[in-house]
Design a protein around this motif. Structure first.
Motif, PDB file in Angstrom:
ATOM      1  N   LEU A 112       0.839  -1.195   0.000  1.00  0.00           N
ATOM      2  CA  LEU A 112       0.000   0.000   0.000  1.00  0.00           C
ATOM      3  C   LEU A 112       0.874   1.245   0.000  1.00  0.00           C
ATOM      4  CD1 LEU A 112      -1.437  -2.057   2.513  1.00  0.00           C
ATOM      5  CD2 LEU A 112      -3.282  -0.796   1.423  1.00  0.00           C
ATOM      6  N   LEU A 113       0.610   2.136  -0.935  1.00  0.00           N
ATOM      7  CA  LEU A 113       1.327   3.406  -1.004  1.00  0.00           C
ATOM      8  C   LEU A 113       0.454   4.490  -0.402  1.00  0.00           C
ATOM      9  CD1 LEU A 113       3.648   5.230  -1.875  1.00  0.00           C
ATOM     10  CD2 LEU A 113       2.614   5.329  -4.163  1.00  0.00           C
ATOM     11  N   HIS A 114       0.878   4.997   0.756  1.00  0.00           N
ATOM     12  CA  HIS A 114       0.146   6.048   1.464  1.00  0.00           C
ATOM     13  C   HIS A 114       0.916   7.370   1.392  1.00  0.00           C
ATOM     14  CE1 HIS A 114      -2.012   2.752   3.442  1.00  0.00           C
ATOM     15  NE2 HIS A 114      -0.890   2.313   3.963  1.00  0.00           N
ATOM     16  N   THR A 115       0.217   8.448   1.671  1.00  0.00           N
ATOM     17  CA  THR A 115       0.888   9.720   1.926  1.00  0.00           C
ATOM     18  C   THR A 115       0.485  10.287   3.278  1.00  0.00           C
ATOM     19  OG1 THR A 115      -0.839  10.967   0.758  1.00  0.00           O
ATOM     20  CG2 THR A 115       1.087  10.290  -0.533  1.00  0.00           C
ATOM     21  N   VAL A 156       4.883   4.765   3.236  1.00  0.00           N
ATOM     22  CA  VAL A 156       4.331   6.103   3.454  1.00  0.00           C
ATOM     23  C   VAL A 156       5.263   7.127   2.805  1.00  0.00           C
ATOM     24  CG1 VAL A 156       3.562   7.804   5.140  1.00  0.00           C
ATOM     25  CG2 VAL A 156       3.296   5.371   5.632  1.00  0.00           C
ATOM     26  N   ARG A 157       4.735   7.855   1.820  1.00  0.00           N
ATOM     27  CA  ARG A 157       5.533   8.842   1.088  1.00  0.00           C
ATOM     28  C   ARG A 157       4.805  10.179   1.069  1.00  0.00           C
ATOM     29  NH1 ARG A 157       9.488   7.157  -2.406  1.00  0.00           N
ATOM     30  NH2 ARG A 157       9.809   9.419  -2.537  1.00  0.00           N
ATOM     31  N   ALA A 158       4.763  10.796   2.229  1.00  0.00           N
ATOM     32  CA  ALA A 158       4.129  12.117   2.313  1.00  0.00           C
ATOM     33  C   ALA A 158       4.839  13.124   1.422  1.00  0.00           C
ATOM     34  CB  ALA A 158       4.131  12.599   3.767  1.00  0.00           C
ATOM     35  N   ASP A 159       6.126  12.904   1.187  1.00  0.00           N
ATOM     36  CA  ASP A 159       6.905  13.844   0.383  1.00  0.00           C
ATOM     37  C   ASP A 159       6.370  13.966  -1.039  1.00  0.00           C
ATOM     38  OD1 ASP A 159       7.979  11.071   0.285  1.00  0.00           O
ATOM     39  OD2 ASP A 159       9.309  11.906  -1.246  1.00  0.00           O
ATOM     40  N   LEU A 160       5.838  12.879  -1.579  1.00  0.00           N
ATOM     41  CA  LEU A 160       5.328  12.924  -2.952  1.00  0.00           C
ATOM     42  C   LEU A 160       4.096  13.825  -3.035  1.00  0.00           C
ATOM     43  CD1 LEU A 160       5.668   9.157  -3.954  1.00  0.00           C
ATOM     44  CD2 LEU A 160       7.179  11.051  -4.593  1.00  0.00           C
ATOM     45  N   ARG A 161       3.162  13.625  -2.115  1.00  0.00           N
ATOM     46  CA  ARG A 161       1.947  14.451  -2.115  1.00  0.00           C
ATOM     47  C   ARG A 161       2.288  15.908  -1.848  1.00  0.00           C
ATOM     48  NH1 ARG A 161      -0.523  16.029   2.269  1.00  0.00           N
ATOM     49  NH2 ARG A 161       0.357  14.307   3.480  1.00  0.00           N
ATOM     50  N   GLU A 162       3.156  16.141  -0.877  1.00  0.00           N
ATOM     51  CA  GLU A 162       3.502  17.518  -0.512  1.00  0.00           C
ATOM     52  C   GLU A 162       4.179  18.243  -1.672  1.00  0.00           C
ATOM     53  OE1 GLU A 162       5.862  16.813   2.909  1.00  0.00           O
ATOM     54  OE2 GLU A 162       4.130  16.418   4.216  1.00  0.00           O
ATOM     55  N   ALA A 163       5.002  17.551  -2.421  1.00  0.00           N
ATOM     56  CA  ALA A 163       5.684  18.175  -3.559  1.00  0.00           C
ATOM     57  C   ALA A 163       4.680  18.577  -4.635  1.00  0.00           C
ATOM     58  CB  ALA A 163       6.737  17.228  -4.135  1.00  0.00           C
ATOM     59  N   ALA A 185      -5.460  10.009  -3.184  1.00  0.00           N
ATOM     60  CA  ALA A 185      -6.147  10.480  -4.383  1.00  0.00           C
ATOM     61  C   ALA A 185      -5.274  11.423  -5.214  1.00  0.00           C
ATOM     62  CB  ALA A 185      -7.454  11.168  -4.001  1.00  0.00           C
ATOM     63  N   THR A 186      -4.342  12.111  -4.575  1.00  0.00           N
ATOM     64  CA  THR A 186      -3.452  13.008  -5.314  1.00  0.00           C
ATOM     65  C   THR A 186      -2.542  12.211  -6.251  1.00  0.00           C
ATOM     66  OG1 THR A 186      -3.451  14.645  -3.522  1.00  0.00           O
ATOM     67  CG2 THR A 186      -1.644  14.763  -5.105  1.00  0.00           C
ATOM     68  N   LEU A 187      -2.054  11.076  -5.773  1.00  0.00           N
ATOM     69  CA  LEU A 187      -1.137  10.261  -6.578  1.00  0.00           C
ATOM     70  C   LEU A 187      -1.861   9.289  -7.496  1.00  0.00           C
ATOM     71  CD1 LEU A 187       1.565   9.266  -3.911  1.00  0.00           C
ATOM     72  CD2 LEU A 187       1.433  11.347  -5.306  1.00  0.00           C
ATOM     73  N   SER A 188      -3.101   8.950  -7.189  1.00  0.00           N
ATOM     74  CA  SER A 188      -3.821   7.894  -7.905  1.00  0.00           C
ATOM     75  C   SER A 188      -3.838   8.025  -9.423  1.00  0.00           C
ATOM     76  CB  SER A 188      -5.259   7.798  -7.387  1.00  0.00           C
ATOM     77  OG  SER A 188      -5.284   7.136  -6.144  1.00  0.00           O
ATOM     78  N   PRO A 189      -4.019   9.230  -9.997  1.00  0.00           N
ATOM     79  CA  PRO A 189      -4.084   9.314 -11.464  1.00  0.00           C
ATOM     80  C   PRO A 189      -2.856   8.763 -12.180  1.00  0.00           C
ATOM     81  CG  PRO A 189      -4.931  11.327 -10.483  1.00  0.00           C
ATOM     82  CD  PRO A 189      -4.324  10.533  -9.366  1.00  0.00           C
ATOM     83  N   ILE A 190      -1.716   8.710 -11.492  1.00  0.00           N
ATOM     84  CA  ILE A 190      -0.509   8.185 -12.112  1.00  0.00           C
ATOM     85  C   ILE A 190      -0.656   6.700 -12.428  1.00  0.00           C
ATOM     86  CG2 ILE A 190       1.972   7.827 -11.806  1.00  0.00           C
ATOM     87  CD1 ILE A 190       1.073  10.742 -12.240  1.00  0.00           C
ATOM     88  N   VAL A 191      -1.489   5.998 -11.654  1.00  0.00           N
ATOM     89  CA  VAL A 191      -1.708   4.563 -11.901  1.00  0.00           C
ATOM     90  C   VAL A 191      -2.167   4.345 -13.335  1.00  0.00           C
ATOM     91  CG1 VAL A 191      -3.126   2.560 -11.286  1.00  0.00           C
ATOM     92  CG2 VAL A 191      -2.194   4.053  -9.486  1.00  0.00           C
ATOM     93  N   ASP A 192      -3.031   5.227 -13.821  1.00  0.00           N
ATOM     94  CA  ASP A 192      -3.584   5.071 -15.173  1.00  0.00           C
ATOM     95  C   ASP A 192      -2.540   5.299 -16.261  1.00  0.00           C
ATOM     96  OD1 ASP A 192      -6.043   4.621 -13.961  1.00  0.00           O
ATOM     97  OD2 ASP A 192      -6.627   6.730 -14.062  1.00  0.00           O
TER      98      ASP A 192
END
Length: 211
Positions: free
Chosen positions: A5-8, A32-39, A73-80
């Motif tokens: 599971l990839l969380h932020t 947990v990668r809060a840094d990705l969402r924050e960036a 949800a911020t990172l989710s579109p990358i899945v597509d």
């Protein structure tokens, strides 16, 4: 079987752990990668570099897993945008919208930030399967501040009240837009249980793995 599971948000760990226990899921791994969402939020957009970093993180998790769930949800579109996936990679937000979209009637989506109202409206409306189904996205004021301030009892109580009010107003289904809202489902008085993405996304992963 191993699901990563990839969380932020670190608080999502507990919600998914509880859902995994209830569903008898095997081993789960949290990243947990809060840094990705924050960036992304600081830049106001998903730059090519941030897309590449997020894809690399998902691909690395997939290399050691039977399935991956992206809970943010911020990172989710990358899945597509990831091509040639060798294993299931689940968008938790999309899995929730698909599950809610099966309802015949009014869908109410509760979210914590005004900025998430329109993205959630578009997502849920895109997955409505019944002609008579409508989508109403409600910003529940103050719950994000309560959550950030670690006043979890007050936060979850406010979410549960909003869910009960939605059911009393005729909602066929209530969905919690953010995984961390999941514990509030146990406080809802209505006989219907709200949907939250921890349960729904894990069920989606199990379904794909058993197909």
């Amino acid at each position: 079987m191993r699901i990563s599971l990839l969380h932020t948000i670190d608080g999502n760990r507990r919600v998914f752990d509880d859902a995994a226990t209830a569903l008898n899921v095997g081993a789960i791994r949290h990243e947990v990668r809060a840094d990705l969402r924050e960036a992304v939020q600081q830049a106001g957009t998903f730059s090519p570099d941030m897309k590449a970093r997020t894809k690399r993180c998902i691909v690395d998790l997939a290399a050691e897993s039977d399935a991956v769930i992206v809970t943010c949800a911020t990172l989710s579109p990358i899945v597509d945008e990831i091509e040639g996936k060798a294993i299931p990679v689940i968008r938790a937000d999309k899995a929730l919208a698909v599950a809610a979209g099966k309802a015949d009637g009014k869908i109410v989506v509760l979210c914590a930030l005004e900025s998430t109202v329109e993205p959630n409206r578009r997502l849920f409306e895109a997955h409505v399967s019944e002609a008579g189904t409508s989508v109403d996205v409600i910003h529940v004021a103050d719950i994000w501040a309560l959550y950030g301030g670690a006043d979890l009892p007050a936060c979850f109580a406010a979410i549960a009240r909003a869910a009960d009010e939605a059911y009393e107003a005729g909602a066929a289904v209530v969905a919690f837009a953010h995984p961390w809202m999941g514990p509030a489902a146990d406080l809802v008085r209505a006989p219907q249980r709200p949907l939250h993405s921890a349960e729904v996304a894990l069920r989606a992963a199990l379904s794909e793995l058993s197909a």
